[in-house]
Scaffold this motif. Structure first.
Motif, mmCIF file in Angstrom:
data_model
loop_
_atom_site.group_PDB
_atom_site.id
_atom_site.type_symbol
_atom_site.label_atom_id
_atom_site.label_comp_id
_atom_site.label_asym_id
_atom_site.label_seq_id
_atom_site.Cartn_x
_atom_site.Cartn_y
_atom_site.Cartn_z
ATOM 1 N N LEU A 79 14.040 -41.511 -25.777
ATOM 2 C CA LEU A 79 12.905 -42.664 -25.292
ATOM 3 C C LEU A 79 13.259 -43.843 -26.145
ATOM 4 C CD1 LEU A 79 10.470 -43.821 -23.373
ATOM 5 C CD2 LEU A 79 9.075 -42.629 -25.169
ATOM 6 N N GLY A 80 13.287 -43.829 -27.155
ATOM 7 C CA GLY A 80 13.525 -45.076 -28.106
ATOM 8 C C GLY A 80 14.883 -45.648 -27.900
ATOM 9 N N THR A 81 15.981 -44.856 -27.573
ATOM 10 C CA THR A 81 17.291 -45.307 -27.115
ATOM 11 C C THR A 81 17.211 -46.143 -25.783
ATOM 12 O OG1 THR A 81 18.286 -43.528 -28.435
ATOM 13 C CG2 THR A 81 19.635 -44.572 -26.664
ATOM 14 N N TRP A 82 16.389 -45.711 -25.026
ATOM 15 C CA TRP A 82 16.225 -46.396 -23.586
ATOM 16 C C TRP A 82 15.498 -47.519 -23.952
ATOM 17 C CZ3 TRP A 82 12.630 -48.108 -20.304
ATOM 18 C CH2 TRP A 82 13.153 -48.578 -18.858
ATOM 19 N N LEU A 83 14.502 -47.538 -24.386
ATOM 20 C CA LEU A 83 13.754 -48.840 -24.584
ATOM 21 C C LEU A 83 14.417 -49.796 -25.341
ATOM 22 C CD1 LEU A 83 10.171 -47.190 -25.726
ATOM 23 C CD2 LEU A 83 10.724 -48.372 -23.619
ATOM 24 N N ALA A 84 15.246 -49.611 -26.472
ATOM 25 C CA ALA A 84 15.920 -50.641 -27.085
ATOM 26 C C ALA A 84 17.057 -51.052 -26.418
ATOM 27 C CB ALA A 84 16.675 -49.866 -28.206
ATOM 28 N N ASP A 85 17.559 -50.755 -25.167
ATOM 29 C CA ASP A 85 18.464 -51.296 -24.398
ATOM 30 C C ASP A 85 17.896 -51.818 -23.116
ATOM 31 O OD1 ASP A 85 20.880 -51.884 -22.997
ATOM 32 O OD2 ASP A 85 21.648 -49.855 -22.957
ATOM 33 N N ALA A 86 18.050 -53.274 -23.071
ATOM 34 C CA ALA A 86 17.139 -53.838 -22.329
ATOM 35 C C ALA A 86 18.048 -53.825 -20.735
ATOM 36 C CB ALA A 86 17.075 -55.412 -22.729
ATOM 37 N N HIS A 87 19.257 -53.593 -20.963
ATOM 38 C CA HIS A 87 20.071 -53.579 -19.742
ATOM 39 C C HIS A 87 19.680 -52.188 -19.009
ATOM 40 C CE1 HIS A 87 22.571 -56.470 -21.384
ATOM 41 N NE2 HIS A 87 22.915 -56.140 -22.480
ATOM 42 N N ASN A 88 18.936 -51.352 -19.566
ATOM 43 C CA ASN A 88 18.345 -50.442 -18.449
ATOM 44 C C ASN A 88 17.163 -50.692 -17.577
ATOM 45 O OD1 ASN A 88 19.959 -48.054 -20.074
ATOM 46 N ND2 ASN A 88 18.455 -47.806 -21.531
ATOM 47 N N TYR A 89 16.455 -51.850 -17.932
ATOM 48 C CA TYR A 89 15.208 -51.991 -17.550
ATOM 49 C C TYR A 89 15.640 -52.678 -16.079
ATOM 50 C CZ TYR A 89 13.451 -52.437 -22.229
ATOM 51 O OH TYR A 89 13.130 -52.128 -23.584
ATOM 52 N N PRO A 90 14.485 -52.621 -15.062
ATOM 53 C CA PRO A 90 14.729 -53.144 -13.848
ATOM 54 C C PRO A 90 14.527 -54.677 -14.065
ATOM 55 C CG PRO A 90 13.006 -51.391 -13.785
ATOM 56 C CD PRO A 90 13.491 -51.551 -15.249
ATOM 57 N N GLU A 91 15.005 -55.124 -13.012
ATOM 58 C CA GLU A 91 14.750 -56.938 -12.949
ATOM 59 C C GLU A 91 13.648 -57.242 -13.318
ATOM 60 O OE1 GLU A 91 15.739 -60.398 -9.678
ATOM 61 O OE2 GLU A 91 16.896 -58.725 -9.874
#
Length: 121
Positions: A79-91
């Protein structure tokens, strides 16, 4: 472009990425010992996600934190890894989270894991 608060957008992105299972607990089922979210998490994420019991999301498209926390394979690290990478986020979640905010969200969300969790159908 107007940028949303960092956490609110992160929560929306996380929700979209992790799927839309929601579970609802009625107020009597919410235990007095349920963990409370940090003020930052409530303020930034609570506009879209249900961040604490009874886990009724203000935005039906945004899964509750409980539903996200109980996804198979989710850990504080993933979860932390995903949250730290803004490129994962929807537009809609066009922002970056500071490391301290990532940690607050991930730390809190893993406290919501339950052995008896059953996703809503």
């Amino acid at each position: 472009m107007i940028k949303a608060p960092l956490s609110a957008l992160a929560a929306v992105a996380l929700a979209a990425s992790l799927s839309a299972c929601q579970t609802y607990r009625s107020a009597p089922e919410a235990a007095a010992s349920d963990p409370q979210p940090p003020a930052f998490v409530e303020a930034a994420c609570g506009g879209c996600h249900a961040v604490q019991p009874p886990f009724l999301s203000p935005n039906p498209a945004a899964p509750s934190f409980e539903a996200i926390a109980n996804r198979e394979g989710l850990t504080e690290d993933t979860l932390g890894t995903w949250l730290a990478d803004a490129h994962n986020y929807p537009e809609v979640m066009d922002f970056d989270l500071e490391p301290g905010h990532v940690e607050q969200i991930a730390d809190y969300m893993v406290t919501l894991r339950r052995e008896d969790y059953v996703p809503a159908e």
